[in-house]
Design an enzyme around this catalytic site. Structure first.
Site, PDB file in Angstrom:
ATOM      1  N   ASP A  22      -2.702   8.967   0.314  1.00 57.13           N
ATOM      2  CA  ASP A  22      -3.804   8.311   1.020  1.00 57.13           C
ATOM      3  C   ASP A  22      -3.277   7.570   2.255  1.00 57.13           C
ATOM      4  O   ASP A  22      -4.047   6.984   3.013  1.00 57.13           O
ATOM      5  CB  ASP A  22      -4.612   7.385   0.087  1.00 57.13           C
ATOM      6  CG  ASP A  22      -3.800   6.231  -0.456  1.00 57.13           C
ATOM      7  OD1 ASP A  22      -2.574   6.188  -0.233  1.00 57.13           O
ATOM      8  OD2 ASP A  22      -4.399   5.350  -1.116  1.00 57.13           O
ATOM      9  N   SER A  23      -1.950   7.665   2.484  1.00 57.03           N
ATOM     10  CA  SER A  23      -1.396   7.207   3.766  1.00 57.03           C
ATOM     11  C   SER A  23      -1.991   8.032   4.906  1.00 57.03           C
ATOM     12  O   SER A  23      -1.822   7.676   6.080  1.00 57.03           O
ATOM     13  CB  SER A  23       0.133   7.303   3.765  1.00 57.03           C
ATOM     14  OG  SER A  23       0.544   8.583   3.315  1.00 57.03           O
ATOM     15  N   ASP A  72      -3.701  12.527  -4.016  1.00 57.46           N
ATOM     16  CA  ASP A  72      -3.755  11.062  -4.193  1.00 57.46           C
ATOM     17  C   ASP A  72      -5.209  10.621  -4.327  1.00 57.46           C
ATOM     18  O   ASP A  72      -6.056  11.028  -3.519  1.00 57.46           O
ATOM     19  CB  ASP A  72      -3.121  10.422  -2.944  1.00 57.46           C
ATOM     20  CG  ASP A  72      -2.529   9.061  -3.228  1.00 57.46           C
ATOM     21  OD1 ASP A  72      -2.587   8.596  -4.391  1.00 57.46           O
ATOM     22  OD2 ASP A  72      -1.981   8.458  -2.278  1.00 57.46           O
ATOM     23  N   LYS A  79      -2.134  11.368  -8.253  1.00 54.22           N
ATOM     24  CA  LYS A  79      -1.466  10.059  -8.251  1.00 54.22           C
ATOM     25  C   LYS A  79      -2.514   8.954  -8.184  1.00 54.22           C
ATOM     26  O   LYS A  79      -3.488   9.065  -7.418  1.00 54.22           O
ATOM     27  CB  LYS A  79      -0.521   9.958  -7.052  1.00 54.22           C
ATOM     28  CG  LYS A  79       0.203   8.616  -6.961  1.00 54.22           C
ATOM     29  CD  LYS A  79       1.279   8.632  -5.913  1.00 54.22           C
ATOM     30  CE  LYS A  79       0.793   8.363  -4.513  1.00 54.22           C
ATOM     31  NZ  LYS A  79       0.097   7.087  -4.309  1.00 54.22           N
ATOM     32  N   GLU A 139      -2.756   4.515  -8.189  1.00 52.72           N
ATOM     33  CA  GLU A 139      -2.087   3.208  -8.196  1.00 52.72           C
ATOM     34  C   GLU A 139      -2.648   2.439  -9.390  1.00 52.72           C
ATOM     35  O   GLU A 139      -3.839   2.110  -9.402  1.00 52.72           O
ATOM     36  CB  GLU A 139      -2.339   2.482  -6.876  1.00 52.72           C
ATOM     37  CG  GLU A 139      -1.741   3.237  -5.694  1.00 52.72           C
ATOM     38  CD  GLU A 139      -1.920   2.530  -4.363  1.00 52.72           C
ATOM     39  OE1 GLU A 139      -2.313   1.343  -4.345  1.00 52.72           O
ATOM     40  OE2 GLU A 139      -1.660   3.173  -3.330  1.00 52.72           O
ATOM     41  N   GLU A 199       7.270   2.377  -5.663  1.00 57.64           N
ATOM     42  CA  GLU A 199       7.330   2.163  -4.207  1.00 57.64           C
ATOM     43  C   GLU A 199       7.877   0.773  -3.908  1.00 57.64           C
ATOM     44  O   GLU A 199       7.422  -0.228  -4.483  1.00 57.64           O
ATOM     45  CB  GLU A 199       5.922   2.319  -3.587  1.00 57.64           C
ATOM     46  CG  GLU A 199       5.948   2.047  -2.078  1.00 57.64           C
ATOM     47  CD  GLU A 199       4.678   2.443  -1.332  1.00 57.64           C
ATOM     48  OE1 GLU A 199       3.788   3.089  -1.914  1.00 57.64           O
ATOM     49  OE2 GLU A 199       4.602   2.088  -0.132  1.00 57.64           O
TER      50      GLU A 199
HETATM   51  O1  KIV Z   1       0.029   7.500   0.206  1.00 56.24           O
HETATM   52  C1  KIV Z   1       1.259   7.705   0.250  1.00 56.24           C
HETATM   53  O2  KIV Z   1       1.782   8.356   1.153  1.00 56.24           O
HETATM   54  C2  KIV Z   1       2.063   7.126  -0.813  1.00 56.24           C
HETATM   55  C3  KIV Z   1       3.547   7.155  -0.653  1.00 56.24           C
HETATM   56  C4  KIV Z   1       3.976   6.178   0.361  1.00 56.24           C
HETATM   57  C5  KIV Z   1       4.228   6.985  -1.962  1.00 56.24           C
HETATM   58  O3  KIV Z   1       1.530   6.632  -1.754  1.00 56.24           O
END
Ligand code: KIV
Length: 290
Positions: A50-51, A89, A119, A121, A188
């Site tokens: 989600d970056s 994510d 993924k 959090e 992280e």
């Molecule tokens: O969203 C992302 O790119 C991440 C990584 C920095 C682990 O969660």
């Protein structure tokens, strides 16, 4: 010489790497074209993070990105790198309302993108949610340590596990997530001692993102490694600096259009000569349209 991925990289390959000690590279990826190049370069694991909210959409946090957007780009990465292990994510708000909401949205991510894992959090209170997802057959990556979706609560993007107490909490959360059925844990921005303890005390693969050398796999945000972002976190290696060459290439294009050196004859499509002659003749003979 790059060694392209010639067969599918699976969770079992990652588990074997955990036992053999082979370290696995993982990069973030957000589009088809880059995914294709990464597969050709032999990158076994891709995270559609989600970056994307930051590096693709330009937001100053990861919070605004939508589930629909994450699904769209995860499917694009899947198409570009069919042999890579692709992790989708789950964005902020897509799994927080209830376990039912989490299962529905995670199943959408898996069905609509073909990703290999998702993924999230997580905090300790979400163990039952991880358990429900694992029961549904989903490979869950439990993201611990610095959790950018909790930036409001954390008060900024700072490394986590600064005190012995916090370090013990992260280790306890990792054990809790493994018990709940997480297939992998991502740490992280934590000191290496914490990652080593997690590696020693758990039996699932551990992915590090600024977590030192003990982790079984390492991930970085690709744009950071390519020198395309204004601030590179201290743990990110410089793979190359693409910002200068890209800026120069864009400036050269601007110049070539402005000076008329582009487009040139070699860029033209060519009509068959007889058709061209007939067309040019018709322009001379026909009445103007008004
Ligand atoms: O969203 C992302 O790119 C991440 C990584 C920095 C682990 O969660």
């Amino acid at each position: 010489m790059p060694v392209p991925l010639s067969k599918k990289f699976t969770l079992n390959d990652l588990r074997s790497a955990r036992s053999t000690g082979n370290k696995i590279a993982m990069l973030t990826c957000y589009d088809f074209t880059t995914a294709r190049l990464m597969q050709e370069a032999g990158v076994p694991m891709l995270l559609v993070g989600d970056s994307a909210a930051n590096v693709i959409l330009g937001y100053d946090s990861t919070l605004p990105v939508s589930l629909d957007f994450m699904i769209e780009i995860t499917a694009a990465v899947r198409r570009g790198a069919p042999h890579a292990f692709v992790i989708g994510d789950m964005p902020f708000g897509s799994y927080h309302a209830s376990i039912g909401q989490a299962v529905r949205n995670v199943c959408r991510m898996v069905k609509e993108t073909g990703c290999d894992a998702v993924k999230l959090e997580v905090s300790d209170g979400q163990g039952r949610m991880v358990c429900a997802l694992a029961d549904a057959g989903v490979a869950v990556v439990a993201h611990l340590g610095l959790k950018p979706q909790s930036v409001g609560l954390l008060g900024g993007y700072k490394f986590q596990g600064r005190t012995a107490h916090e370090a013990k909490d992260i280790l306890a959360s990792a054990l809790h997530m493994e018990d709940a059925g997480a297939a992998m844990i991502l740490l992280e921005a934590v000191p290496p001692e914490i990652a080593s303890a997690v590696v020693e005390q758990t039996s699932v693969p551990i992915i590090g993102c600024g977590a030192g050398p003990a982790c079984h796999a390492c991930v970085i945000v690709t744009q950071d490694g390519l020198g395309l972002t204004p601030h590179r976190p201290r743990f990110v290696p410089t793979l190359t600096d693409l910002s200068g060459p890209l800026r120069d290439a864009f400036a050269e294009y601007v110049q070539s259009v402005a000076t008329g050196s582009y487009p040139a004859a070699e860029h033209d499509y060519v009509m068959p000569p007889a058709e061209k002659a007939a067309f040019l003749k018709s322009l001379k003979c026909e009445e103007p349209p008004f």
